[in-house]
Design an enzyme around this catalytic site. Structure first.
Site, PDB file in Angstrom:
ATOM      1  N   GLU A  73       0.832  -1.202   0.000  1.00  0.00           N
ATOM      2  CA  GLU A  73       0.000   0.000   0.000  1.00  0.00           C
ATOM      3  C   GLU A  73       0.873   1.260   0.000  1.00  0.00           C
ATOM      4  O   GLU A  73       1.857   1.357   0.751  1.00  0.00           O
ATOM      5  CB  GLU A  73      -0.884  -0.035   1.251  1.00  0.00           C
ATOM      6  CG  GLU A  73      -1.843   1.114   1.410  1.00  0.00           C
ATOM      7  CD  GLU A  73      -2.729   0.940   2.636  1.00  0.00           C
ATOM      8  OE1 GLU A  73      -3.680   1.723   2.797  1.00  0.00           O
ATOM      9  OE2 GLU A  73      -2.477   0.005   3.450  1.00  0.00           O
TER      10      GLU A  73
ATOM     11  N   LYS B  43      -9.134   2.822  -2.404  1.00  0.00           N
ATOM     12  CA  LYS B  43      -9.470   2.091  -1.183  1.00  0.00           C
ATOM     13  C   LYS B  43     -10.886   2.432  -0.751  1.00  0.00           C
ATOM     14  O   LYS B  43     -11.298   3.587  -0.787  1.00  0.00           O
ATOM     15  CB  LYS B  43      -8.469   2.471  -0.092  1.00  0.00           C
ATOM     16  CG  LYS B  43      -8.544   1.676   1.194  1.00  0.00           C
ATOM     17  CD  LYS B  43      -7.370   2.066   2.100  1.00  0.00           C
ATOM     18  CE  LYS B  43      -7.322   1.281   3.386  1.00  0.00           C
ATOM     19  NZ  LYS B  43      -6.112   1.608   4.185  1.00  0.00           N
TER      20      LYS B  43
ATOM     21  N   CYS C 242      -5.781  -2.992   1.863  1.00  0.00           N
ATOM     22  CA  CYS C 242      -5.619  -3.151   3.304  1.00  0.00           C
ATOM     23  C   CYS C 242      -6.917  -3.314   4.096  1.00  0.00           C
ATOM     24  O   CYS C 242      -7.469  -4.408   4.156  1.00  0.00           O
ATOM     25  CB  CYS C 242      -4.802  -1.990   3.861  1.00  0.00           C
ATOM     26  SG  CYS C 242      -4.135  -2.330   5.525  1.00  0.00           S
TER      27      CYS C 242
ATOM     28  N   SER D  61     -10.251 -60.630   7.822  1.00  0.00           N
ATOM     29  CA  SER D  61      -9.353 -61.340   6.902  1.00  0.00           C
ATOM     30  C   SER D  61      -7.890 -61.279   7.318  1.00  0.00           C
ATOM     31  O   SER D  61      -7.063 -61.999   6.783  1.00  0.00           O
ATOM     32  CB  SER D  61      -9.481 -60.730   5.505  1.00  0.00           C
ATOM     33  OG  SER D  61      -8.988 -59.394   5.496  1.00  0.00           O
ATOM     34  N   GLY D  62      -7.573 -60.358   8.254  1.00  0.00           N
ATOM     35  CA  GLY D  62      -6.166 -60.124   8.557  1.00  0.00           C
ATOM     36  C   GLY D  62      -5.565 -59.065   7.644  1.00  0.00           C
ATOM     37  O   GLY D  62      -4.363 -58.837   7.647  1.00  0.00           O
TER      38      GLY D  62
ATOM     39  N   LEU E 119      -5.975 -54.900   5.826  1.00  0.00           N
ATOM     40  CA  LEU E 119      -6.108 -53.529   6.312  1.00  0.00           C
ATOM     41  C   LEU E 119      -7.555 -53.093   6.534  1.00  0.00           C
ATOM     42  O   LEU E 119      -7.901 -52.554   7.583  1.00  0.00           O
ATOM     43  CB  LEU E 119      -5.442 -52.568   5.321  1.00  0.00           C
ATOM     44  CG  LEU E 119      -3.929 -52.401   5.409  1.00  0.00           C
ATOM     45  CD1 LEU E 119      -3.443 -51.558   4.241  1.00  0.00           C
ATOM     46  CD2 LEU E 119      -3.552 -51.738   6.728  1.00  0.00           C
TER      47      LEU E 119
ATOM     48  N   LYS F  67     -22.160 -50.596  -9.184  1.00  0.00           N
ATOM     49  CA  LYS F  67     -21.965 -51.053  -7.807  1.00  0.00           C
ATOM     50  C   LYS F  67     -22.161 -49.911  -6.818  1.00  0.00           C
ATOM     51  O   LYS F  67     -22.714 -50.087  -5.734  1.00  0.00           O
ATOM     52  CB  LYS F  67     -20.581 -51.666  -7.639  1.00  0.00           C
ATOM     53  CG  LYS F  67     -20.355 -52.936  -8.439  1.00  0.00           C
ATOM     54  CD  LYS F  67     -18.942 -53.473  -8.265  1.00  0.00           C
ATOM     55  CE  LYS F  67     -18.714 -54.704  -9.136  1.00  0.00           C
ATOM     56  NZ  LYS F  67     -17.311 -55.183  -9.070  1.00  0.00           N
TER      57      LYS F  67
ATOM     58  N   SER G 210     -25.209 -45.235 -14.360  1.00  0.00           N
ATOM     59  CA  SER G 210     -24.431 -46.479 -14.373  1.00  0.00           C
ATOM     60  C   SER G 210     -23.946 -46.843 -15.768  1.00  0.00           C
ATOM     61  O   SER G 210     -23.022 -47.650 -15.918  1.00  0.00           O
ATOM     62  CB  SER G 210     -25.281 -47.631 -13.811  1.00  0.00           C
ATOM     63  OG  SER G 210     -25.582 -47.403 -12.456  1.00  0.00           O
TER      64      SER G 210
END
Length: 636
Positions: free
Chosen positions: A45, A114, A168, A352-353, A355, A595, A620
C-alpha cells in the site's frame, strides 16, 4: 498451462517520502517477476511514496515526485508482459485517494481506490484520504492519459483469469469488496496493505487471508509494507503471503531489512471448478464491474508448486494424527447412531487379517468403548478359503484376541466346492466365477450369522475400492453398514498405523498387518503365502487415490491428471506407467458405477464421497469415450 497462473507478492525496501529510492526497488522486484514469468506481481500500500508520510501527503512536491516515479515505472516496463499492482496517493476531483495502480507494458490499465478508510487507534487515514466507495464508471488523468478509475474495476486476460484489487482495511471489513469481486468471477484477488506488527496480529492476519481465499474460492495475494516505514509509533514487518482456497501456498519472512518476493502457481481452473461444484457460490449477488483487458501474460511451463502425491493424507505427522483421530470419531459416532436407532446389540464382521477389515474392527471396537458395551458383542468371523495365507489367518486371530472380541472360524472351502458342483463350474478354472463364489459365500455367512444373533454386518470396503469397483457385486460389496466407505486406501494405512499408538497391546499385530501385501486372497495360496496381490492387478492405490481426488475434487481432465501425476510422482513412476494406470482407473471408474449406485449406507468422512445419496450422482451406463480419447490423443 492446465489452468495455472503464476503470481508474486513483493515487499521492496522503502524510505519514507523518497519516491526515487522506492521506485528503483520496485523496478528491481518487478524485473525479477518478469524474468520468472509471473503474470501479476503485487506491491504494498502506498508503495511509491511510503505509507507513513503523514501530513506530507498534503505536499505538492510529494505528489509531483510520485507522478515522476510512476512515469519511470511506465518507461522501464515498456514491452514487459507481467502486470504490476502498486500503491500510490491519487488526486481526483479535489480529493485524495489511497489507490492501487494496475500497470502493464508501459501503461496504467486502471486505478482502484481504497473503500474502507481506517480511523481508529493507530490509524487515522481519514485525515488525508477519502473513501472510493460508490465511485463507478469514472476516469482519472495520470501521466497525461485518461485511465479507468473506480471500485468497479476487474482486470481480465481473456480465456485465462479475472482479477480484482482491494486495499488493506478493505479485507478487515465485515463484507470485503473482494467478496463481490469473486462473485463477479474474479479468481485472483490482490491486497496492497500496510499492517503494523503487534503481538498476535501476524497469526490473525494469516488466518484472515486464508479464510477470505476459502470463502471466495479464490487465490488471495497479500503484501504489506516493510521495515523502512517510519517507526515513530508503530513497526511494519513486511508480511507477504499467497493463499489459495484456504491453503497457504507461500509466505515470506517478516522483519527483513531487505527486499523480498514470493511466488506461487495458482490453479485457476481448479478454483473455477470449485465454484461450480461446491458451496452456495452460485447464489451470491453479482454486481456490475467494468472488465479492463490485460494483454497476454506468461504461460506457466513447468509449475513451481508442490503437488502432494497423497492428497488424502496430511504430510505432517501431527496433522495426520489429528486427521486419524477425527475420522475415528466420525466412524464411531456414525455407528453409534445406527446401533441405537435400530436397537442392535451385536455387530458381525468378516476379519481377513487385511487392512480394511482391521480398520472396520477398530472403529467398531471404539464405538463399543464409547457406548460402554462389552466387546464380546462384536463377533468377528474368519473364513479361510482357497487363497487364505497362514500370515493373514494368524493375524486375524491375534487381533481379535488382543481386543477381546468374539472370534468364530468358518472354513468356506467345502461350501464353495459344493456350489461349484451345483452350477457346473470346474474348480480348476480360476476365473471370476471361482473368485466371486468365495466372496458371496462369505457374505452369505455374515448375513445369516447376523440374523441368528440379532446383529448387523459391518462392511469393510473402502473408498478406493468403491471407485475402482474392486469388490464382488452382492458379495463384499454389500453390508448392513459400510463404516469405511468414505476412507481411501492410502489413508486407511495411516489410520491403522495411528491406532497402533493408541492401542499398544495390539501394536505388533497391527504393524504386521500394515506390512502385508493388499490382497483379496481368492486365488489358491502358494505354499501358504499370498498368491494374489491387488496392486499388481489394478495398479498402485496411491496413483488411483491421486486420480480420484483430482478428478472428483476439481474436475481435472485426463490431460491435467497426467500432468499433475507426472509432477507429483516424477521420481517414483515414469510417464508410461502413470498413463497405463490412469487408463485403468478411468475404465474401471466408469464401468463400475452400477456397484456404487446401490452401495450400503456409510459415513462420509472427507471432502470426497461416492454415495449415490450424497456426493456422487452418475448414470451407471455413462460412456468413458471422451476421457479415453483425450488421454490417447496425448500419446499421438
Amino acid at each position: 498451462m492446465y489452468g495455472f497462473v503464476r503470481v508474486a507478492a513483493a515487499v521492496p525496501k522503502v524510505r519514507v517520502a523518497n519516491v526515487g529510492f522506492n521506485v528503483e526497488h520496485i523496478v528491481d522486484l518487478w524485473r525479477t517477476a518478469e524474468e520468472r514469468k509471473v503474470s501479476a506481481v503485487l506491491f504494498p500500500e502506498l508503495g511509491l511514496s511510503g505509507y507513513s508520510c503523514g501530513d506530507l501527503f498534503y505536499q505538492r512536491a510529494l505528489h509531483k515526485a510520485v507522478e515522476e516515479g510512476l512515469e519511470r515505472l511506465l518507461e522501464v516496463s515498456k514491452g514487459w508482459k507481467s502486470v504490476a499492482i502498486v500503491g500510490a496517493p491519487v488526486w481526483w476531483t479535489g480529493r485524495l485517494y489511497n489507490a492501487a495502480l494496475v500497470l502493464q507494458g508501459g501503461r496504467v490499465l486502471g486505478v482502484v481506490p481504497k473503500t474502507y478508510i481506517p480511523e481508529h487507534k493507530e490509524y487515522y487515514e481519514k485525515r488525508w484520504f477519502v473513501s472510493g466507495a460508490g465511485i463507478c464508471g469514472e476516469s482519472v488523468t495520470l501521466c497525461g492519459e485518461e485511465v479507468p478509475f473506480g471500485t468497479d474495476l476487474l482486470f481480465e486476460e481473456k480465456g485465462r483469469y479475472l482479477f480484482g484489487v482491494e486495499v488493506c482495511e478493505d479485507l478487515w471489513s465485515v463484507v470485503p469488496p473482494s467478496s463481490y469481486m469473486a462473485l463477479a468471477g474474479a479468481t485472483l484477488l490482490f491486497n496492497l496493505s500496510a499492517s503494523d506488527e503487534i503481538v498476535g496480529k501476524s497469526e490473525y492476519r494469516a488466518s484472515l487471508v486464508a479464510t477470505q481465499s476459502a470463502r471466495c474460492m479464490a487465490a488471495y495475494a497479500y503484501a504489506s509494507c516493510g521495515m523502512g516505514e517510519s517507526t515513530t509509533d508503530v513497526v511494519f514487518g513486511g508480511d507477504v503471503m499467497i493463499a489459495e482456497n484456504g491453503a497457504m501456498l507461500e509466505r515470506g519472512e517478516r522483519f527483513l531489512d531487505e527486499s523480498q518476493i514470493i511466488f506461487a502457481d495458482v490453479d485457476v481452473e481448479r478454483l473455477e471448478n470449485f465454484r461450480v461444484s461446491e458451496g452456495s457460490f452460485a447464489d451470491g449477488e453479482i454486481r456490475t464491474y467494468r472488465h479492463i483487458p490485460v494483454s497476454p501474460t506468461f504461460e506457466v511451463g513447468t509449475i513451481e508448486r508442490k503437488i502432494d502425491p497423497h492428497p488424502f493424507v496430511p504430510s505432517r505427522k501431527s496433522e495426520r494424527a489429528k486427521r486419524c483421530r477425527e475420522i475415528f470419531a466420525i466412524q464411531a459416532a456414525a455407528l453409534q447412531k445406527r446401533l441405537e436407532h435400530i436397537g442392535c446389540e451385536m455387530c458381525v464382521l468378516g476379519i481377513s487379517g487385511g487392512l480394511d477389515s482391521t480398520l472396520a474392527l477398530l472403529a467398531t471396537y471404539r464405538t463399543y468403548e464409547i457406548m460402554g458395551r462389552d466387546p464380546k458383542g462384536i463377533v468377528c468371523v474368519t473364513m479361510p478359503g482357497f487363497g487364505t495365507s497362514e500370515r493373514t489367518l494368524k493375524n486375524a486371530g491375534r487381533l481379535c484376541d488382543g481386543l477381546g472380541v468374539a472370534l468364530k472360524t468358518v472354513d468356506i472351502t467345502e461350501a464353495c466346492l459344493a456350489h461349484f458342483r451345483q452350477i457346473g463350474h470346474d474348480p480348476g478354472d480360476h476365473s471370476v466365477v471361482f473368485e466371486n463364489v468365495q466372496a458371496r459365500e462369505r457374505t452369505q455367512i455374515l448375513m445369516d450369522l447376523a440374523n441368528e444373533l440379532g446383529g448387523i454386518v459391518i462392511g469393510t470396503g473402502d473408498l478406493s475400492e468403491a471407485a475402482l469397483g474392486w469388490s464382488t457385486y452382492n458379495g463384499d460389496h454389500m453390508s448392513m453398514y459400510a463404516i469405511n466407505a468414505g476412507i481411501p486406501k492410502t489413508l486407511v494405512r495411516y489410520i491403522v498405523a495411528w491406532a497402533a499408538e493408541v492401542y499398544p497391546a495390539i501394536a505388533d499385530v497391527l504393524r504386521d498387518i500394515l506390512a502385508t501385501p493388499v490382497s483379496p486372497e481368492l486365488l489358491p495360496a502358494r505354499e501358504g503365502e499370498i498368491a494374489q496381490k491387488t496392486e499388481e492387478v489394478v495398479g498402485p492405490y496411491e496413483l488411483h487415490d491421486f486420480f480420484l481426488y483430482h478428478m472428483i475434487k476439481s474436475g481435472a481432465a485426463p490431460r491435467k491428471l497426467l500432468f499433475l501425476a507426472r509432477h507429483a510422482f516424477g521420481g517414483t513412476y515414469d510417464e508410461e506407467t502413470i498413463r497405463r494406470w490412469l487408463e485403468v482407473f478411468l475404465r474401471r471408474f466408469f464401468s463400475q458405477q452400477f456397484k456404487r449406485s446401490c452401495m450400503p449406507d456409510g459415513p462420509k468422512v472427507g471432502t470426497i464421497a461416492l454415495s449415490p445419496r450424497g456426493d456422487w450422482r452418475m448414470p451407471s451406463d455413462a460412456e468413458v469415450a471422451v476421457w479415453l480419447e483425450e488421454l490417447h490423443s496425448m500419446a499421438r
